[in-house]
Design a protein around this motif. Structure first.
Motif, PDB file in Angstrom:
ATOM      1  N   TYR A  30       0.827  -1.207   0.000  1.00 19.76           N
ATOM      2  CA  TYR A  30       0.000   0.000   0.000  1.00 19.76           C
ATOM      3  C   TYR A  30       0.867   1.266   0.000  1.00 19.76           C
ATOM      4  N   ILE A  31       1.921   1.270   0.822  1.00 23.26           N
ATOM      5  CA  ILE A  31       2.733   2.477   1.010  1.00 23.26           C
ATOM      6  C   ILE A  31       3.544   2.831  -0.231  1.00 23.26           C
ATOM      7  N   LEU A 114      13.963   2.505  10.139  1.00 21.45           N
ATOM      8  CA  LEU A 114      12.554   2.836  10.325  1.00 21.45           C
ATOM      9  C   LEU A 114      11.887   1.798  11.224  1.00 21.45           C
ATOM     10  N   LEU A 115      10.992   2.272  12.088  1.00 18.59           N
ATOM     11  CA  LEU A 115      10.296   1.374  13.008  1.00 18.59           C
ATOM     12  C   LEU A 115       8.952   0.937  12.432  1.00 18.59           C
ATOM     13  N   LYS A 116       8.702  -0.365  12.477  1.00 17.50           N
ATOM     14  CA  LYS A 116       7.449  -0.909  11.954  1.00 17.50           C
ATOM     15  C   LYS A 116       6.231  -0.422  12.726  1.00 17.50           C
ATOM     16  N   LEU A 121       1.386   6.424   7.249  1.00 15.00           N
ATOM     17  CA  LEU A 121       1.759   7.778   6.842  1.00 15.00           C
ATOM     18  C   LEU A 121       3.167   8.112   7.317  1.00 15.00           C
ATOM     19  N   GLU A 122       3.503   7.735   8.547  1.00 15.47           N
ATOM     20  CA  GLU A 122       4.831   8.034   9.076  1.00 15.47           C
ATOM     21  C   GLU A 122       5.910   7.266   8.321  1.00 15.47           C
ATOM     22  N   LEU A 123       5.637   6.015   7.982  1.00 19.07           N
ATOM     23  CA  LEU A 123       6.606   5.249   7.194  1.00 19.07           C
ATOM     24  C   LEU A 123       6.758   5.850   5.799  1.00 19.07           C
ATOM     25  N   LEU A 179       9.151  16.880  18.908  1.00 14.11           N
ATOM     26  CA  LEU A 179       8.919  17.778  17.783  1.00 14.11           C
ATOM     27  C   LEU A 179       9.007  17.020  16.459  1.00 14.11           C
ATOM     28  N   GLU A 180       8.091  17.327  15.564  1.00 11.85           N
ATOM     29  CA  GLU A 180       8.169  16.797  14.205  1.00 11.85           C
ATOM     30  C   GLU A 180       9.326  17.480  13.483  1.00 11.85           C
TER      31      GLU A 180
END
Length: 225
Positions: A30-31, A114-116, A121-123, A179-180
């Motif tokens: 999907y991503i 990257l964390l599963k 959206l974050e990935l 913070l983003e």
């Protein structure tokens, strides 16, 4: 002054995914198309051996690899990729936040971690950052990197290649505060991509420092708790 020319971009036009978890495979199905990489451009491998065979044929823009593959297969695959196809960057995707998993992946040559557990959206944002030449960092990982660096700060001559600059430490501290990246960029008055390129540089220093530490300890388990 930050220049986008300093960013080493990564192509998501052709991706090798090394993942044996069906749920994560479906998430990536999907991503990746949301990033312009449709199913025909994605090649799937269930294990390191299959990935090595596939890597000998077509040219991939990037390899996404689950660090949770059995044994040390994933780390060994990243090391093999660096030795045989260094033009193909490896991105680690993992369910683990442990220092051992993070540092092992980076020592092997992964350009990002990257964390599963993060949502789709974050990935997607993390992969887009990598495509643009930067990298994202999770607050939990940033906290561990700061702790690791602090543990060596008392002896700055031990691993000078891993020393973080004040700007790099401040960046991680802001991330740890929740913070983003866009908010970190605003706080530091620099472009967002500059923040993400700085984070990628931190990963590289972490990898160099980890290798130096391992070599100093004679190949022992430098990250053992």
């Amino acid at each position: 002054m930050f220049s986008s020319e300093a960013a080493e971009t990564v192509s998501l036009s052709s991706v090798l995914v090394v993942e044996n978890d069906t749920a994560m495979q479906e998430r990536l199905r999907y991503i990746l198309p949301t990033l312009g990489c449709d199913e025909p451009q994605i090649t799937w491998a269930d294990d390191a051996e299959m990935a090595m065979q596939l890597l000998e044929k077509p040219s991939f823009g990037v390899m996404l690899v689950d660090i949770g593959l059995p044994g040390d297969d994933a780390v060994e695959l990243v090391e093999w990729l660096q030795a045989h196809h260094p033009q193909v960057p490896a991105v680690a995707i993992s369910a683990s936040r442990s220092e051992e998993a993070i540092f092992s992946a980076l020592r092997a040559g992964a350009v990002a971690y990257l964390l599963k557990e993060r949502d789709d959206l974050e990935l997607s944002i993390g992969l887009r950052s990598i495509e643009q030449g930067g990298a994202t960092i999770d607050p939990a990982i940033a906290r561990r990197v700061l702790a690791w660096h602090a543990g060596h700060a008392a002896d700055p001559g031990s691993m000078p290649e891993a020393a973080l600059t004040p700007q790099e430490r401040k960046t991680l501290e802001l991330v740890v505060q929740g913070l983003e990246h866009r908010d970190v960029a605003q706080a530091l008055a620099i472009p967002r991509l500059a923040v993400e390129c700085r984070i990628k540089g931190i990963y590289r220093k972490l990898a160099l420092g980890s290798r130096a530490e391992t070599a100093h300890m004679g190949g022992g388990h430098a990250l053992a708790r």
